[in-house]
Design a protein around this motif. Structure first.
Motif, mmCIF file in Angstrom:
data_model
loop_
_atom_site.group_PDB
_atom_site.id
_atom_site.type_symbol
_atom_site.label_atom_id
_atom_site.label_comp_id
_atom_site.label_asym_id
_atom_site.label_seq_id
_atom_site.Cartn_x
_atom_site.Cartn_y
_atom_site.Cartn_z
ATOM 1 N N SER A 22 -9.464 9.964 49.395
ATOM 2 C CA SER A 22 -8.070 10.349 49.580
ATOM 3 C C SER A 22 -7.299 9.287 50.358
ATOM 4 N N THR A 23 -6.027 9.176 50.021
ATOM 5 C CA THR A 23 -5.173 8.224 50.743
ATOM 6 C C THR A 23 -4.808 8.798 52.110
ATOM 7 N N GLU A 24 -4.330 7.939 52.974
ATOM 8 C CA GLU A 24 -3.902 8.376 54.300
ATOM 9 C C GLU A 24 -2.805 9.441 54.199
ATOM 10 N N ALA A 25 -1.882 9.255 53.272
ATOM 11 C CA ALA A 25 -0.783 10.218 53.105
ATOM 12 C C ALA A 25 -1.316 11.567 52.611
ATOM 13 N N GLU A 26 -2.249 11.544 51.668
ATOM 14 C CA GLU A 26 -2.829 12.793 51.183
ATOM 15 C C GLU A 26 -3.558 13.526 52.304
ATOM 16 N N LEU A 29 -0.897 15.050 54.705
ATOM 17 C CA LEU A 29 -0.256 16.230 54.140
ATOM 18 C C LEU A 29 -1.227 17.409 54.138
ATOM 19 N N TRP A 30 -2.472 17.148 53.788
ATOM 20 C CA TRP A 30 -3.485 18.194 53.764
ATOM 21 C C TRP A 30 -3.729 18.762 55.162
ATOM 22 N N CYS A 31 -4.008 17.901 56.110
ATOM 23 C CA CYS A 31 -4.389 18.344 57.453
ATOM 24 C C CYS A 31 -3.241 19.017 58.199
ATOM 25 N N GLU A 32 -2.034 18.488 58.041
ATOM 26 C CA GLU A 32 -0.917 18.966 58.849
ATOM 27 C C GLU A 32 -0.066 20.038 58.179
ATOM 28 N N VAL A 33 -0.158 20.175 56.857
ATOM 29 C CA VAL A 33 0.730 21.121 56.174
ATOM 30 C C VAL A 33 -0.011 22.105 55.266
ATOM 31 N N LEU A 34 -0.902 21.630 54.417
ATOM 32 C CA LEU A 34 -1.407 22.466 53.335
ATOM 33 C C LEU A 34 -2.757 23.150 53.577
ATOM 34 N N SER A 35 -3.548 22.668 54.508
ATOM 35 C CA SER A 35 -4.897 23.226 54.678
ATOM 36 C C SER A 35 -4.866 24.569 55.402
ATOM 37 N N LYS A 36 -5.936 25.302 55.230
ATOM 38 C CA LYS A 36 -6.182 26.552 55.951
ATOM 39 C C LYS A 36 -5.040 27.547 55.857
ATOM 40 N N ARG A 45 -7.561 20.788 46.917
ATOM 41 C CA ARG A 45 -7.366 19.336 46.839
ATOM 42 C C ARG A 45 -8.008 18.792 45.578
ATOM 43 N N GLN A 46 -7.322 17.814 44.961
ATOM 44 C CA GLN A 46 -7.860 17.110 43.794
ATOM 45 C C GLN A 46 -8.473 18.101 42.809
ATOM 46 N N ARG A 47 -7.631 18.948 42.277
ATOM 47 C CA ARG A 47 -8.065 20.029 41.380
ATOM 48 C C ARG A 47 -7.799 19.672 39.921
ATOM 49 N N PRO A 48 -8.854 19.642 39.085
ATOM 50 C CA PRO A 48 -8.639 19.408 37.656
ATOM 51 C C PRO A 48 -7.798 20.530 37.053
ATOM 52 N N VAL A 49 -6.792 20.153 36.287
ATOM 53 C CA VAL A 49 -5.962 21.120 35.570
ATOM 54 C C VAL A 49 -5.550 20.454 34.254
ATOM 55 N N GLY A 50 -5.933 21.075 33.154
ATOM 56 C CA GLY A 50 -5.686 20.450 31.855
ATOM 57 C C GLY A 50 -6.393 19.106 31.798
ATOM 58 N N PHE A 56 -2.760 18.385 44.919
ATOM 59 C CA PHE A 56 -2.874 19.684 45.578
ATOM 60 C C PHE A 56 -2.388 20.750 44.603
ATOM 61 N N LEU A 57 -3.100 21.886 44.547
ATOM 62 C CA LEU A 57 -2.750 22.936 43.607
ATOM 63 C C LEU A 57 -2.860 24.292 44.285
ATOM 64 N N SER A 58 -1.832 25.111 44.109
ATOM 65 C CA SER A 58 -1.883 26.504 44.533
ATOM 66 C C SER A 58 -1.865 27.364 43.278
ATOM 67 N N LYS A 59 -2.963 28.097 43.062
ATOM 68 C CA LYS A 59 -3.044 28.985 41.903
ATOM 69 C C LYS A 59 -2.009 30.100 42.018
ATOM 70 N N GLU A 60 -1.888 30.673 43.219
ATOM 71 C CA GLU A 60 -0.977 31.800 43.424
ATOM 72 C C GLU A 60 0.469 31.438 43.121
ATOM 73 N N LEU A 61 0.871 30.261 43.579
ATOM 74 C CA LEU A 61 2.257 29.828 43.412
ATOM 75 C C LEU A 61 2.502 29.140 42.081
#
Length: 136
Positions: A22-26, A29-36, A45-50, A56-61
């Motif tokens: 993962s890049t520093e930016a990823e 974003l993961w650690c400070e905003v999207l995780s947990k 993170r890094q979710r195959p889709v199609g 980053f992927l949220s199934k619910e949203l």
């Protein structure tokens, strides 16, 4: 809706390697905003889709968040097609540049949170011709 949100098992090894690199930016974003569940929703993170791997992927949203580095400056048409293909699978894509994540994370977070709140609020828009009528 297809089972498991269009998960592409064939991309799993590549997705795993991207998570490890993962890049520093990823990572930021993961650690400070999207995780947990910090947004109130689960992101993967890094979710195959199609035929793609979403940063980053949220199934619910039904939301994909991409962090675009320098190479995306030359992939405009590819990114447009990717976003179109992903939309056809039922997902919305939000894109942020590495610079936005690294220099202005507060606004990136605010945009994501506002998008989530807006997506959870049902808005009924009247056509312009109905906006000015009076009920008698």
């Amino acid at each position: 809706m297809p089972h498991n949100n269009h998960y592409n098992q064939n991309l799993k090894p590549f997705a795993r390697s991207l998570r490890k690199e993962s890049t520093e930016a990823e990572i930021r974003l993961w650690c400070e905003v999207l995780s947990k569940g910090k947004t109130g929703y689960t992101f993967l993170r890094q979710r195959p889709v199609g035929n793609y791997i979403a940063d980053f992927l949220s199934k619910e949203l039904r939301l994909i968040i991409e962090v675009d580095g320098y190479s995306h400056n030359f992939k405009t048409e590819e990114d447009i097609q990717r976003d179109k293909d992903i939309a056809e699978l039922g997902f919305i894509t939000l894109r942020f540049s590495v610079e936005e994540v690294m220099r202005d994370l507060a606004n990136v977070e605010r945009f994501i949170v506002d998008w989530i709140e807006d997506s959870q609020t049902q808005v009924i828009l009247l056509p312009p011709s109905m906006g000015d009528f009076q009920v008698s």
